[in-house]
Design an enzyme around this catalytic site. Structure first.
Site, PDB file in Angstrom:
ATOM      1  N   ASP A 100      -7.058   6.057   6.066  1.00  0.00           N
ATOM      2  CA  ASP A 100      -7.037   5.162   4.934  1.00  0.00           C
ATOM      3  C   ASP A 100      -7.992   3.688   5.086  1.00  0.00           C
ATOM      4  OD1 ASP A 100      -6.522   4.428   2.411  1.00  0.00           O
ATOM      5  OD2 ASP A 100      -4.655   3.444   2.757  1.00  0.00           O
TER       6      ASP A 100
ATOM      7  N   GLY B  17       0.813  -1.161  -0.139  1.00  0.00           N
ATOM      8  CA  GLY B  17      -0.004  -0.031  -0.001  1.00  0.00           C
ATOM      9  C   GLY B  17       0.882   1.183   0.157  1.00  0.00           C
TER      10      GLY B  17
ATOM     11  N   GLY C  96       3.976   0.977   2.450  1.00  0.00           N
ATOM     12  CA  GLY C  96       5.045   0.181   2.394  1.00  0.00           C
ATOM     13  C   GLY C  96       4.537  -1.092   1.993  1.00  0.00           C
TER      14      GLY C  96
END
Length: 704
Positions: A548, A435, A438
């Site tokens: 997120d 993502g 990382g």
């Protein structure tokens, strides 16, 4: 009113008469003996009496009832008063007015009680963003939906812009709302409201009752155990005891536990740093005491007792930290029905059989058990001290040998070397996810624990390592069953890695695509995810947003229980920004990002996570991916289906994913979809908090 007549007299007095009475029902009490007056209605909705030279003798804008129109001022001389109910338009219990400290407030007032509930009475006016030093008292909303008051209360309606048909109304339920007219459908839509939690409005359910939030019907009132409604058609009358009150001092008492419940205000005492036993004794010796609230204050570090002489403003919420203990005579039996009333938030067990167990307890055996438990606790505590001491000194020795100068994070939160993690992951060969933060690799530690190793890709040597490790330690100390557990970290050279527990069933995104989740599992995932986010938003010592929330960041264990992953990475990766509660750039994934990310002047709050969560819920229900390439927003598509159905429930079958195994209840599914749509509202103030979402989903489970 039938057979009534309104007349404007030559003196300038407007009079309303009933045809069968000579005495006026209502009059403006205006007089102008010099010349003839005129009655006019202008485009703003103001009805006024005017002389020929333009002098206004009387105007309706000076005498509002429960509503303000655009550009109609609220001043220190007037107030808005709610209706009694939706059908009874006599004066109700709620009022909006300028208080003596120059602040616009909402107050509940009946023949016995009066209490301000907005802004939040637990805080001072300036803590709620209000200014008490204004030289005037005036507030107005313009035709663009912009409201401004001299006490610094400012807001915009969700549809801000040129729209002539707007109004501000204090409704009979005590909430102050802005409405805009949807001319195509002929309905008034709420575009702003003062209170997002209806149960926090005082007087919602009357005396001796509690209020809880229902996702379909709004607030829901219930009598406390051993009480019944006084008026079956009106909750404002509250509830009365089903037992005869005993005279003070002539009865022994029991205390009935109401978990997650509160009755705001009307405390006979404030007892900090006290025990439950002391609190009970205080309530017993006070004849006026109806019960007490007992809770632990995490900020102050001790328990607090609030004996109550009146049980009003009752509230039940799964996320309320505290319990209520009702004082009842021992002569009152605690029946099964009453016990069921107390179980405000219960498990939905599939076993239908109830078995009564006869148990007897020996007081001496109990004391022996307590002694044994205390001895066990002492032994375990001593072993923990030994282990902690060994870990601390052993780690300090290793760090001094390496000469790196790294700080040690919290006890039990291990620091790994880069070589260890490289070996555990077989040179980072098995990638299991990636993502914006990382790449994630699968690994096996030396103690055979399977882990997920995330290699963060947004760090550099210039960042202060002490600050980094302090924040990683904070994330590692978070403990919730619906948050992924972080076991350690690596900070070596340019390498920054986090070590997580490994989740056998991967991400929600993978499972939605493979269609492995039935409806029961999906509801469990929705509820668990909401609980994890509510913990981040409201129960952590530090303010943490996820930023997120999406199916890729919701992981499932072997039993398909959800755990939110990547929480706090926005804080970790942009420490300077989040510390000031501001973000230098938008965060998240397209399709799940709240509208306020697109506007520089809008603050970023926990409601951005609520919006993303709503999109995820809709994906689980519809089986359609927000980022699957289809045009338009998922919530807009669902709303269009609802409108096209014209009030029928046919839209539910059109929206719900037909490929999912298992049957579902139509009303329950409709309630779930409406919860998701509330989370996806354009206006952040119209969205619920995550704790409110948890509350709504718990009620859906109870009603299913």
């Amino acid at each position: 009113m039938e057979s009534s007549l309104s007349s404007l007299l030559k003196t300038g007095n407007l009079v309303l008469r009933d045809a069968y009475q000579r005495v006026p029902i209502w009059t403006t009490s205006t007089k102008d003996s010099t010349e003839t007056a005129m009655l006019r209605l202008n485009n703003s909705g103001n009805l006024f009496i005017q002389t020929r030279d333009g002098k206004v003798l009387w105007q309706s804008f000076d005498f509002p009832t429960n509503t303000l129109l655009p550009n109609q001022p609220l001043t220190k001389l007037v107030s808005l008063v709610s209706s009694r109910s939706s059908t009874n338009h006599s004066s109700g219990f709620y009022k909006l007015f300028f208080d003596n400290d120059n602040v616009v407030r909402l107050v509940y007032s009946d023949s016995r009680l009066t209490g301000i509930y907005w802004p939040n009475p637990e805080f001072r006016a300036w803590e709620s963003g209000r200014n008490i030093y204004g030289s005037q008292r005036i507030a107005t909303m313009d035709s663009s939906g912009h409201f401004i008051s001299t006490d610094d209360l400012v807001f915009n309606t969700s549809d801000a812009g040129d729209q002539p048909s707007r109004r501000l109304t204090i409704d009979f339920d005590g909430n102050f709302r802005a409405y805009s007219l949807d001319e195509s459908r002929g309905i008034w839509q709420v575009t702003w409201q003062a209170m997002s939690e209806g149960c926090k409005i005082h007087g919602s359910c009357g005396e001796n009752s509690t209020c809880s939030n229902d996702p379909v019907h709004g607030r829901k009132c219930s009598c406390i155990p051993n009480h019944r409604m006084i008026n079956l058609t009106d909750w404002s009358y509250g509830c009365e005891p089903e037992f005869k009150p005993t005279s003070c001092g002539n009865s022994e008492y029991n205390f009935l536990l109401l978990p997650h419940s509160d009755f705001w205000g009307y405390d006979s005492r404030y007892m900090p740093n006290t025990t439950l036993s002391e609190c009970k004794q205080e309530c017993i010796k006070r004849c006026s005491c109806k019960g007490f609230q007992f809770k632990y204050d995490w900020n102050k570090g001790f328990s607090i007792c609030y004996p109550k002489f009146l049980l009003v403003n009752g509230l039940r919420s799964a996320n309320f930290n505290g319990s209520m203990y009702l004082k009842v005579p021992k002569s009152v039996p605690l029946s099964l029905n009453n016990s069921r009333d107390v179980q405000g938030f219960k498990l939905n067990c599939s076993v239908k059989t109830t078995i009564q167990l006869d148990r007897s307890y020996d007081r001496n055996h109990q004391k022996e058990s307590i002694k044994f438990l205390m001895l066990t606790a002492y032994v375990v505590g001593a072993l923990e001290i030994i282990c902690i001491s060994y870990f601390f000194y052993g780690t300090r020795s290793r760090l001094s040998t390496q000469g790196q100068g790294y700080l040690q994070a919290a006890t039990g939160f291990r620091r790994f070397s880069y070589a260890e993690l490289k070996k555990a992951s077989k040179n980072f060969s098995e990638e299991i996810g990636r993502g914006g933060g990382g790449i994630v690799y699968k690994g096996v530690l030396s103690d055979n624990r399977v882990v997920a190793i995330k290699h963060l890709n947004e760090f550099s040597n210039r960042q202060d390592e002490a600050e980094l490790l302090a924040e990683i330690s904070t994330l590692g100390s978070l403990n919730h069953m619906n948050l992924i557990e972080i076991w350690g970290y690596c900070a070596e050279g340019k390498h920054r890695l986090l070590v997580y527990e490994y989740m056998e069933n991967g991400s929600l995104s993978q499972n939605l695509q493979s269609n492995k989740l039935d409806w029961d599992k999906r509801l469990d995932i929705a509820l668990g995810t909401a609980k994890g986010l509510a913990y981040l938003h409201e129960e952590c010592l530090e303010w943490i947003l996820h930023c997120d929330v999406k199916p890729h960041n919701i992981l499932l264990d072997r039993d398909y229980k959800p755990k939110v992953a990547d929480f706090g990475l926005s804080k970790l990766l942009d420490r300077n920004g989040t510390r000031d509660l501001e973000f230098t750039r938008a965060r998240g994934t397209r399709g799940y990002m709240a509208p306020e990310w697109l506007f520089v002047n809008l603050p970023i709050t926990s409601k951005v996570d609520v919006y993303s969560y709503g999109v995820v819920m809709l994906e689980m229900i519809t089986g359609t991916s927000q980022c699957g390439g289809s045009e338009g927003r998922l919530d807009s598509w669902v709303r269009e289906k609802i409108i096209a159905a014209g009030g029928k429930n046919d839209w539910i079958r059109e929206v719900v994913d037909s490929t999912v195994d298992g049957n579902y209840n139509m009303s329950t599914m409709g309630a779930l979809i409406k919860v998701a749509l509330r989370c996806c509202e354009e206006d952040k103030d119209a969205r619920p908090t995550m704790s409110q979402v948890v509350d709504m989903l718990l009620h859906v489970e109870e009603d299913d």
